[in-house]
Design an enzyme around this catalytic site. Structure first.
Site, short mmCIF file in Angstrom:
data_model
loop_
_atom_site.label_atom_id
_atom_site.label_comp_id
_atom_site.label_asym_id
_atom_site.label_seq_id
_atom_site.Cartn_x
_atom_site.Cartn_y
_atom_site.Cartn_z
N LYS A 1 -14.01 11.63 -26.85
CA LYS A 1 -13.25 10.30 -26.31
C LYS A 1 -14.24 9.33 -26.43
O LYS A 1 -15.25 9.41 -25.89
CB LYS A 1 -12.95 10.62 -24.89
CG LYS A 1 -11.85 11.81 -24.63
CD LYS A 1 -10.65 11.24 -23.54
CE LYS A 1 -9.78 12.54 -23.90
NZ LYS A 1 -8.72 12.22 -22.72
N ALA B 1 -5.64 7.07 -17.01
CA ALA B 1 -6.92 6.95 -16.62
C ALA B 1 -7.43 8.63 -16.74
O ALA B 1 -6.54 9.81 -16.55
CB ALA B 1 -6.90 6.61 -15.25
N ASP C 1 0.70 -1.17 0.01
CA ASP C 1 -0.02 0.01 0.11
C ASP C 1 0.80 1.34 0.07
O ASP C 1 0.33 2.31 -0.15
CB ASP C 1 -1.14 -0.04 1.24
CG ASP C 1 -2.19 -0.73 0.95
OD1 ASP C 1 -2.39 -1.41 -0.26
OD2 ASP C 1 -2.65 -1.21 2.01
N GLY D 1 -5.94 -0.73 -1.57
CA GLY D 1 -5.65 0.66 -0.87
C GLY D 1 -6.81 1.07 -0.01
O GLY D 1 -7.64 2.15 -0.43
N ARG D 2 -7.06 0.46 0.91
CA ARG D 2 -7.85 0.41 1.84
C ARG D 2 -7.83 2.09 2.30
O ARG D 2 -9.07 2.75 2.40
CB ARG D 2 -8.09 -0.25 3.06
CG ARG D 2 -9.38 -0.81 3.46
CD ARG D 2 -9.32 -2.02 4.49
NE ARG D 2 -8.84 -2.96 3.80
CZ ARG D 2 -9.52 -4.02 3.30
NH1 ARG D 2 -10.96 -3.84 3.14
NH2 ARG D 2 -8.92 -5.09 2.74
#
Lengths: 323, 323, 323, 323
Positions: free
Chosen positions: B214, B187, B128, B171-172
């Site tokens: 896009k 992204a 993480d 990834g808490r």
């Protein structure tokens, strides 16, 4: 025959680009003009059709997805839709089609031929490998290797934590990906739609593995498994075997992408060349598949109605290899 | 100092084996005996402790997971559990410990020192990257690259079908994996727990992307995102933007496994050597991290209580790069 | 039959471990004791033989190389060497052997049977795929994919710099790796030992590619190519086509290693099971291969003396696909 | 500033496309027109210059090589060549340049500024990591991971056959790739140009490894190693240690290609954005590098004349980790 067109339809699969490349180059090799239709039947209706040259397909053999894109098209299922499509085909003076896709695609092509006489030769493009008439479909080997790579990674963590993992792989009606990635991944169990399973058998197997002091286990569940998806199976097992540390992972869409394997590029290339040669020989309503390393043309009617048998030799190995 | 022991604890991470190898070889290099404790604190309590030689760690630098295994251990949180653990440590005459893990692991080690005087130096092992006191934790770079590889595959299919994909990464409490894999994966949006998001902003961004023609988009959602997980966010967006073809994939446990990257092997090796050297210099209750390419020993109390800031430079690039 | 032994011999190949695992588990499944012989015939002579249990082969299906190691052994070619080997076999009361390797290995096994009556069933383990009696040898698909991955990387840089690359792949007497990686890698030319080439043809093809404004090209050269290795061919071409920017890369031993592909793990598992079942059925001096997806046992004498034909379908595609 | 242009020059490196994408999008974000110059200075002279839009750089972040291509250009080293280049720059009304490359590229840019006043900000694009002014160059992390992957594969076969492998990696004047891939690959020895080696030391180390019953060993040799390349070193060692089975592999151009790692995509993106922002702030003749996670602009004169030190911490670990 002077002008042909190629398109991809249905779910995309790695190797479709290698097949498009082979169709274009074989077409040019045999003196044809080759057009690409964008987004399958949708592009045929809207006229999104462009001439492809040799260099249009340079440097795509290694790419996942499809440069011609793919789409569902409800309109082509209607008489009006197909009439518009024919309009475009006529406008571009296209004499023959190469359709890269699955049974939905081939059904459309067959009807289109019956109505307008435009012949289609198909190439089997689907990661599921559930098409009768070919040992391998384009994308299947890549999908299996992608699933396997994920299983290998999960085994690392399963083993470090002494866990049982239920891993769901693609295959709505078909256990091909599950079976091959399961054998390749050293899974204890593989649950597939083609073969009845019972929760009791799953529990029994995991219990005896525990008894044989296996500290971690992998169970592969095909999407279409009848007693439920991976989450639901895991839930049921947890009720009975609360001493196991059970986790679930659904691999999902990563199985559709990625650079195609050698096998997928090679069969896609062979099928693409064979599709063009089939058209030139006057074939229609057939799919160019590979059986026992040879090109075989199978009528669409058979690919659509006949069921491909699972490789029994793989199934029977499971109890041997998990001992 | 004559005998030391190494163990891994908490979630496993790629590179832990490279760190174990470095601890063992550095220990031997400096004339120590090195023991391995299996399954972290659980093995310390049960006495699952074995001597490790140089060849015990041959050919493991490239393997995911941890050869010493990892486990949760509630018993070590009790006074009685720690007493049993000390019994075993005393029996093997172990003078110092190297703990590869995260804050839970370090908390245990600190209490153990206060009660029994056995010094521990830690190495940050968690995918993480949410530990204060080091730029990189062991396993983080591998997890990011695994996520990225999956994103690349999904982009192939997203692009072929003009789809929007919501991809949930691990990834808490931390957006590190999301942020780096999101930037690296091109992204449109990255949703992380550290920064307030609103569904409105997500919808607005996707709408303007659509407007800018896009055809496909990727949104990365960290597990701990406050307005919901990937499925829930996707559901909310679908209500507003029904014209988009939205899919969801949760990457899951593949992010924990796999062969470690060069960076992970190198930092794991450096930290392992530094942990042994720290013990030899009389350090205790500190973690050997790397900040600006240098080994820094940070007190456990700081790694536990202080919050590591996100790299602002990455955050501010998102609106620039998606234009 | 009560006790069997398995060994690997000759060049190592990815998938050998999957085959060892299958032999061990199938043996146990059928009630046999299974021994592993280390370093092939050398270990048979020196008595480096150990009992293998089910867990001895856990978690190896994904590993390259061979856990039983491999070695050349001149001594086994002598009567005295084989006498010593038989001594060890008798001492361990071994009734049958599974030999994973190539023709050199099988030749030794056949002589050993003639002298001492110990039956051997072979499995084809060699990356070259040059064994008669099987469509695929263990390791071949992995080697092709490794070569392909390298070709893909080289194409990136070839394309960026408008270069021609000569890439040498393995295959001393066989063009299988060259042909498949060449087709899969989109090569202009593939030079293999089975088919006469001339420098003139190479130059002509590259010249016409240049003429067709291809800016970069890949030529695959099999190790055993008769007009010279990649360096020598490149040198000759440079004399004639000085306007081309020509580079050479020899892929070398990376083609032998790496985690096996799904296909290699699956055929290796099938062949391992089939080898044990063959022994139990009283077979000897045969290799368990796969032809058209079915297990076929081919006499060693045929695998050794007969030549496997190249797939003509691939050869004839080259001029079509490079157009 | 209204119009800027970006180009790649010198050897290509994975991540260059991510950097081009960042330059284009940052330029558009800040209201500029962005042009791409094809083949570096050669395209500047010939006027191969095209406007790039946001979508021109879609879906390239994951690709190796450079979409703008690269080339050597002797003509730009002449006054006449630069005059022609300026003609083209003026014609397109370009006010600033972003040069992705190494010291050769930056030298040209500096002279061009002195003669014509066109400011350039550079980004460090070279797999060798030998540029002063940045911790990482674009492509370095990918090259190291590619080398590492090859070393992992070779270790499989080295270990199966108890062999010693000499592996030559890239780095004509620089041991960065050798050092990191060697540490990451668990090599016994790493031979680099920056540190004097002697054949005696190599022999001594391998002899003592043999003595410690290591059965296989890896030695990494950087291209620029002073006592010879991998073949020559291996030859010298063979004279002395004839009992070792020694093999040589030269990794070659595969190290230049492939999809960039997360780290390379991220630093390339940051540097690309920083280069544009640098131009907008009036910077010139500087390189946008990253030191300790922060963007630092270093004058070309320093990147060209100053020598970047090797990480001593890695060097000193070698004898510890090979014990």
């Amino acid at each position: 025959m002077k002008n042909i067109a190629v398109f991809t339809s249905g779910g995309d699969a790695p190797g479709m680009n290698a097949c498009i490349r082979a169709v274009v180059r074989a077409g040019i090799y045999y003196g044809l003009n080759v057009y690409g239709i964008v987004r399958g039947y949708a592009g045929m209706i809207s006229g999104d059709i462009r001439k492809l040259e040799s260099h249009s397909v340079s440097n795509i053999i290694q790419r996942g997805g499809t440069i011609l894109k793919s789409a569902r098209c409800e309109e082509f299922k209607t008489k009006e839709g197909r009439a518009k499509a024919y309009e475009q085909i006529r406008k571009h003076e296209i004499d023959g089609l190469v359709a890269i896709g699955g049974n939905g695609t081939f059904t459309g092509a067959q009807i289109f031929y019956e109505e307008y006489g435009i012949p289609t030769v198909g190439a089997p493009g689907t990661i599921d490998n559930d098409l009768y008439g070919t040992d391998y479909t384009i994308g299947f080997d890549t999908a299996v290797n992608t699933a396997l790579d994920a299983i290998d990674k999960i085994r690392d963590t399963a083993d470090s934590h002494d866990r049982v993992f239920f891993i769901e792989v693609m295959g709505r009606d078909s256990g091909y990906i599950a079976l091959r990635s399961g054998i390749g991944g050293g899974a204890e169990l593989v649950m597939i739609p083609e073969r009845p399973n019972s929760i009791e058998r799953v529990i029994e197997t995991l219990r005896s593995g525990k008894f044989n002091s296996k500290t971690s286990s992998i169970v592969i569940v095909a999407e279409g498994e009848q007693i439920g998806n991976a989450n639901s199976v895991a839930h049921q097992v947890r009720q009975e075997l609360s001493e196991l540390d059970i986790r679930v992972t659904t691999l999902g869409h990563i199985q559709r992408g990625g650079s195609p394997t050698a096998l997928d590029r090679i069969i896609a290339s062979r099928m693409g060349v064979a599709a063009v040669e089939g058209l030139l020989e006057g074939k229609k309503n057939v799919m160019a598949g590979i059986i026992n390393n040879e090109i075989i043309y199978t009528p669409f009617i058979d690919t659509i109605t006949k069921k491909k048998p699972l490789l029994q030799d793989l199934l029977r190995m499971l109890p041997i290899l998990r001992i």
